[in-house]
Design a protein around this motif. Sequence first.
Motif, PDB file in Angstrom:
ATOM      1  N   ASN B 119       0.764  -1.216   0.112  1.00  0.00           N
ATOM      2  CA  ASN B 119      -0.102   0.060  -0.066  1.00  0.00           C
ATOM      3  C   ASN B 119       0.832   1.167   0.025  1.00  0.00           C
ATOM      4  O   ASN B 119       0.409   2.292  -0.699  1.00  0.00           O
ATOM      5  CB  ASN B 119      -1.028   0.115   1.254  1.00  0.00           C
ATOM      6  CG  ASN B 119      -2.201  -0.859   0.917  1.00  0.00           C
ATOM      7  OD1 ASN B 119      -1.692  -2.072   0.514  1.00  0.00           O
ATOM      8  ND2 ASN B 119      -3.332  -0.356   0.972  1.00  0.00           N
ATOM      9  N   PHE B 120       2.166   1.136   0.543  1.00  0.00           N
ATOM     10  CA  PHE B 120       2.995   2.451   0.710  1.00  0.00           C
ATOM     11  C   PHE B 120       4.409   2.060   0.296  1.00  0.00           C
ATOM     12  O   PHE B 120       4.973   1.185   1.280  1.00  0.00           O
ATOM     13  CB  PHE B 120       2.703   2.879   1.931  1.00  0.00           C
ATOM     14  CG  PHE B 120       1.437   3.326   2.579  1.00  0.00           C
ATOM     15  CD1 PHE B 120       1.031   4.697   2.090  1.00  0.00           C
ATOM     16  CD2 PHE B 120       0.755   2.404   3.334  1.00  0.00           C
ATOM     17  CE1 PHE B 120      -0.261   5.191   2.329  1.00  0.00           C
ATOM     18  CE2 PHE B 120      -0.658   2.966   3.603  1.00  0.00           C
ATOM     19  CZ  PHE B 120      -1.205   4.380   2.961  1.00  0.00           C
ATOM     20  N   PHE B 190     -13.803  -1.081  -9.399  1.00  0.00           N
ATOM     21  CA  PHE B 190     -12.357  -1.043  -8.816  1.00  0.00           C
ATOM     22  C   PHE B 190     -12.259   0.617  -8.272  1.00  0.00           C
ATOM     23  O   PHE B 190     -13.022   1.661  -8.996  1.00  0.00           O
ATOM     24  CB  PHE B 190     -11.313  -1.042  -9.911  1.00  0.00           C
ATOM     25  CG  PHE B 190     -10.865  -2.148 -10.372  1.00  0.00           C
ATOM     26  CD1 PHE B 190     -10.031  -2.970  -9.642  1.00  0.00           C
ATOM     27  CD2 PHE B 190     -11.473  -2.875 -11.380  1.00  0.00           C
ATOM     28  CE1 PHE B 190      -9.506  -4.190  -9.650  1.00  0.00           C
ATOM     29  CE2 PHE B 190     -11.088  -4.175 -11.857  1.00  0.00           C
ATOM     30  CZ  PHE B 190     -10.285  -4.897 -11.050  1.00  0.00           C
ATOM     31  N   ASP B 191     -11.923   0.962  -7.117  1.00  0.00           N
ATOM     32  CA  ASP B 191     -11.885   2.227  -6.579  1.00  0.00           C
ATOM     33  C   ASP B 191     -10.611   2.328  -5.534  1.00  0.00           C
ATOM     34  O   ASP B 191     -10.618   2.388  -4.293  1.00  0.00           O
ATOM     35  CB  ASP B 191     -13.213   2.559  -5.727  1.00  0.00           C
ATOM     36  CG  ASP B 191     -13.306   3.734  -5.131  1.00  0.00           C
ATOM     37  OD1 ASP B 191     -12.661   4.589  -5.568  1.00  0.00           O
ATOM     38  OD2 ASP B 191     -14.354   3.807  -4.260  1.00  0.00           O
ATOM     39  N   PRO B 192      -9.400   2.386  -6.216  1.00  0.00           N
ATOM     40  CA  PRO B 192      -8.040   2.599  -5.667  1.00  0.00           C
ATOM     41  C   PRO B 192      -8.199   3.479  -4.755  1.00  0.00           C
ATOM     42  O   PRO B 192      -8.801   4.846  -4.926  1.00  0.00           O
ATOM     43  CB  PRO B 192      -7.321   2.323  -6.664  1.00  0.00           C
ATOM     44  CG  PRO B 192      -7.807   2.956  -7.797  1.00  0.00           C
ATOM     45  CD  PRO B 192      -9.208   2.635  -7.775  1.00  0.00           C
ATOM     46  N   MET B 193      -7.409   3.362  -3.900  1.00  0.00           N
ATOM     47  CA  MET B 193      -6.999   4.731  -2.855  1.00  0.00           C
ATOM     48  C   MET B 193      -5.944   5.562  -3.661  1.00  0.00           C
ATOM     49  O   MET B 193      -5.183   5.108  -4.348  1.00  0.00           O
ATOM     50  CB  MET B 193      -6.287   4.318  -1.697  1.00  0.00           C
ATOM     51  CG  MET B 193      -7.184   3.431  -0.635  1.00  0.00           C
ATOM     52  SD  MET B 193      -8.476   4.412  -0.047  1.00  0.00           S
ATOM     53  CE  MET B 193      -7.811   5.383   1.196  1.00  0.00           C
ATOM     54  N   GLU B 225      -4.712  10.094   2.045  1.00  0.00           N
ATOM     55  CA  GLU B 225      -5.194   9.194   0.955  1.00  0.00           C
ATOM     56  C   GLU B 225      -6.695   8.954   0.781  1.00  0.00           C
ATOM     57  O   GLU B 225      -7.296   9.067   1.819  1.00  0.00           O
ATOM     58  CB  GLU B 225      -4.687   7.662   1.340  1.00  0.00           C
ATOM     59  CG  GLU B 225      -3.319   7.564   1.297  1.00  0.00           C
ATOM     60  CD  GLU B 225      -2.665   8.147   2.748  1.00  0.00           C
ATOM     61  OE1 GLU B 225      -3.296   8.156   3.690  1.00  0.00           O
ATOM     62  OE2 GLU B 225      -1.272   8.779   2.215  1.00  0.00           O
ATOM     63  N   VAL B 226      -7.190   9.056  -0.327  1.00  0.00           N
ATOM     64  CA  VAL B 226      -8.652   8.977  -0.499  1.00  0.00           C
ATOM     65  C   VAL B 226      -9.178   7.693  -1.656  1.00  0.00           C
ATOM     66  O   VAL B 226      -8.277   7.753  -2.717  1.00  0.00           O
ATOM     67  CB  VAL B 226      -9.516  10.209  -0.724  1.00  0.00           C
ATOM     68  CG1 VAL B 226      -9.467  11.112   0.379  1.00  0.00           C
ATOM     69  CG2 VAL B 226      -8.809  10.843  -1.983  1.00  0.00           C
ATOM     70  N   PRO B 227     -10.278   7.148  -1.461  1.00  0.00           N
ATOM     71  CA  PRO B 227     -10.654   6.468  -2.768  1.00  0.00           C
ATOM     72  C   PRO B 227     -10.911   7.294  -3.664  1.00  0.00           C
ATOM     73  O   PRO B 227     -11.493   8.732  -3.542  1.00  0.00           O
ATOM     74  CB  PRO B 227     -11.901   6.094  -2.186  1.00  0.00           C
ATOM     75  CG  PRO B 227     -12.151   6.052  -0.695  1.00  0.00           C
ATOM     76  CD  PRO B 227     -11.338   7.348  -0.453  1.00  0.00           C
ATOM     77  N   GLU B 234     -16.558  14.900  -4.136  1.00  0.00           N
ATOM     78  CA  GLU B 234     -16.346  15.975  -3.637  1.00  0.00           C
ATOM     79  C   GLU B 234     -16.474  16.901  -4.963  1.00  0.00           C
ATOM     80  O   GLU B 234     -16.863  18.212  -4.662  1.00  0.00           O
ATOM     81  CB  GLU B 234     -14.962  16.002  -3.289  1.00  0.00           C
ATOM     82  CG  GLU B 234     -14.188  17.342  -2.691  1.00  0.00           C
ATOM     83  CD  GLU B 234     -15.065  17.867  -1.407  1.00  0.00           C
ATOM     84  OE1 GLU B 234     -15.097  16.733  -0.520  1.00  0.00           O
ATOM     85  OE2 GLU B 234     -15.587  18.866  -1.427  1.00  0.00           O
ATOM     86  N   ASP B 277       4.992   6.072   0.643  1.00  0.00           N
ATOM     87  CA  ASP B 277       5.426   6.589   1.907  1.00  0.00           C
ATOM     88  C   ASP B 277       6.063   7.672   1.943  1.00  0.00           C
ATOM     89  O   ASP B 277       7.382   7.602   1.653  1.00  0.00           O
ATOM     90  CB  ASP B 277       5.993   5.320   2.709  1.00  0.00           C
ATOM     91  CG  ASP B 277       6.360   5.648   4.185  1.00  0.00           C
ATOM     92  OD1 ASP B 277       5.755   6.929   4.687  1.00  0.00           O
ATOM     93  OD2 ASP B 277       6.855   4.807   4.888  1.00  0.00           O
ATOM     94  N   SER B 292      -5.687  21.098   2.880  1.00  0.00           N
ATOM     95  CA  SER B 292      -6.274  20.057   3.435  1.00  0.00           C
ATOM     96  C   SER B 292      -6.433  19.286   2.193  1.00  0.00           C
ATOM     97  O   SER B 292      -6.314  19.536   1.194  1.00  0.00           O
ATOM     98  CB  SER B 292      -7.432  20.488   4.260  1.00  0.00           C
ATOM     99  OG  SER B 292      -8.459  20.761   3.316  1.00  0.00           O
ATOM    100  N   MET B 293      -6.952  17.821   2.711  1.00  0.00           N
ATOM    101  CA  MET B 293      -7.516  16.912   1.725  1.00  0.00           C
ATOM    102  C   MET B 293      -8.486  17.536   0.741  1.00  0.00           C
ATOM    103  O   MET B 293      -8.486  17.740  -0.484  1.00  0.00           O
ATOM    104  CB  MET B 293      -7.850  15.785   2.345  1.00  0.00           C
ATOM    105  CG  MET B 293      -8.011  14.532   1.464  1.00  0.00           C
ATOM    106  SD  MET B 293      -6.534  13.891   0.995  1.00  0.00           S
ATOM    107  CE  MET B 293      -6.570  13.756  -0.816  1.00  0.00           C
ATOM    108  N   ARG B 294      -9.504  18.100   1.287  1.00  0.00           N
ATOM    109  CA  ARG B 294     -10.584  18.777   0.540  1.00  0.00           C
ATOM    110  C   ARG B 294     -10.251  19.850  -0.405  1.00  0.00           C
ATOM    111  O   ARG B 294     -10.499  19.971  -1.365  1.00  0.00           O
ATOM    112  CB  ARG B 294     -11.726  19.366   1.738  1.00  0.00           C
ATOM    113  CG  ARG B 294     -13.030  19.891   0.945  1.00  0.00           C
ATOM    114  CD  ARG B 294     -14.207  19.588   2.204  1.00  0.00           C
ATOM    115  NE  ARG B 294     -14.460  18.205   2.097  1.00  0.00           N
ATOM    116  CZ  ARG B 294     -15.056  17.689   3.145  1.00  0.00           C
ATOM    117  NH1 ARG B 294     -15.209  18.333   4.102  1.00  0.00           N
ATOM    118  NH2 ARG B 294     -15.343  16.352   3.252  1.00  0.00           N
ATOM    119  N   ILE B 297      -8.198  18.477  -3.375  1.00  0.00           N
ATOM    120  CA  ILE B 297      -9.291  17.875  -4.186  1.00  0.00           C
ATOM    121  C   ILE B 297      -9.872  19.030  -4.966  1.00  0.00           C
ATOM    122  O   ILE B 297      -9.803  19.088  -6.379  1.00  0.00           O
ATOM    123  CB  ILE B 297     -10.258  16.939  -3.678  1.00  0.00           C
ATOM    124  CG1 ILE B 297      -9.463  15.844  -3.192  1.00  0.00           C
ATOM    125  CG2 ILE B 297     -11.293  16.485  -4.585  1.00  0.00           C
ATOM    126  CD1 ILE B 297     -10.517  14.927  -2.442  1.00  0.00           C
TER     127      ILE B 297
END
Lengths: 281, 305
Positions: B119-120, B190-193, B225-227, B234, B277, B292-294, B297
């Motif tokens: 994953n990382f 499929f919905d990868p991070m 990380e987000v799907p 968003e 990582d 921020s994440m939001r 995006i």
Amino acid sequence: MGLSDTIKQGLRQWTLAMSRDDLDERLRDGRTANEYGVDPFGLSLEYALSAVGPFVWLFKNYFRVQTYGLAHVPAGRVLLVSNHGGQLPVDGAMIGVALLTEAKPPRIVRSMVEKWVGSLPYVSTFFSRIGQIVGTPENCRRLLENDEAILVFPEGLKGISKLYAQRYQLQDFGLGFMRLALETKTPIVPVAVVGSEEQAPALINLKSVGKLFGMPALPVTPYGLPFPLPTKYRIYFGEPLVFTGRADDEDAELEKKVNVVKGAIQSMLEKGLAERKGIFF
Amino acid sequence: MLVTGISGNLGRVVAKLLHRTERVAGIDRRPFVGKPKDVEHFQIDLRKKKTEDVFRKLPVKAIVHMGIMHDPRMSAEDHHNFNVLGTTRVLECAAKYGVKKLVVLSSANVYGPSPDNSNFLSEDAPLMAASRFPSVRDLIEVDMLAHGFFWRQPSVETVVVRPVHIVGPTIKNAPSNYLRLKRPMTLMGFDPMVQLIHMQDVGSALVTALTPGLKGVYNVTGPGEVPLSSCFKELGARPLPVPHPIARGLLSSMFKYRLASYPPEELDHIQFLCMVDGARWRKETGWSPGSSMRDTIRGVLSDLS
């Protein structure tokens, strides 16, 4: 709200109704999720609580799972090492549900899944959202360092595709889990699952036909598909084993330690098999 | 400070972050729109001999090399030629003119998406992207050239920065273009991070990389990380899921007849994991992303301010 959201919410309520009231809050304790409700590995608590509903039902009503020694599972990082069988990984799911609904406090178990799972549509997403991770040593190390509970089946594919005649005979164990346990100083809890290895009695494994469909094994039961029968499940959690030594030791040294774990599982299996009165009750 | 690719989105960000405290010059064959007065711009092709004149004329202390083409509409040959030859020229000059510091912008894409990936991925993971996706070979080569230079020229503090998918309102790379679609095609089931980083944060990371004493290869991650599906939610987009064998077939014939600008291998990025990582970078520099994440995006669509 769309149809899928309604279904998800219904499932979540169902899971919570079948478990203790405060399951939701207690699971949230100490877990980190971002503003989108997922942890860095993709686990979504909300999704997981919806997804496990049917498995909690199977746990209670279909396999009527009986657990023994759950209190042996220590807080913090732990490796659960179990026997594996039954063609479909129901044993993994039932161990997961046991720790989720019966352990105090409830825990989310993360198991190390086969690499080819990552290439399957829906399955890969489903596994990721409920916290199951592709089994690479780096992933396992990282999760243990985050003090998670990891479930491993060192028999791997050879275990799950056992024929009926081989039931409860432990196949060769991989050594990887022992290296990781030594490296991260993680206690190992041996787990014996009784009931799983009769759920789908395979007579023959058509490996070469399976290969044509990209599957690593193709077990055939008397009724065709490996559909699990309602066998009675008994899950035994043994006392934690703590090993010391070098993680990069020779294979022979590690094998000695692995055999201690294997022996613990084998004796719990034998005890469980002797104590039960039948396969289905 | 010499910034290559100064007229690009990131080049302009870095120039604006640096020019008040440092003397900044830039090389780019494109015009520099909105150039601050105290920044000197040499409008030349990085591959040409003239590049060396800049080093003869100016006392170059440090280089931020990001004159690297990522435009998916340009051909693979153009990419390869520009990126590899341009980088070679920069490295030559850095060694010859006693440059103290070299920061090279690479990418976390060099590891390549795969269902087998951890994953990382850490910085020592093999660079596997080219095994399935030959058109990123040039980016891997740029990374390896810089990596080789790091060992060959210990007198130059070389930092290779591998950021995750860079997004921003004016960025025209594949991930930003994709996230801007109103009805994006996704792969059914499929919905990868995914990991994203805002271009302003990449700019501040590149400036941080100029810190004296710092050298090595670093993954740089944004706010988390987000799907993939959460990004579209968003952004208010409505994804169109297509079964992956059909999507691959369709895209491969469209690409063949030049109806699509992405080769089918790009689909790996929306099917499998390619996450890194970034802990080592954060620990050793103390850097952290500002958005921020939001905001990251949303930053695909509009300016943060």
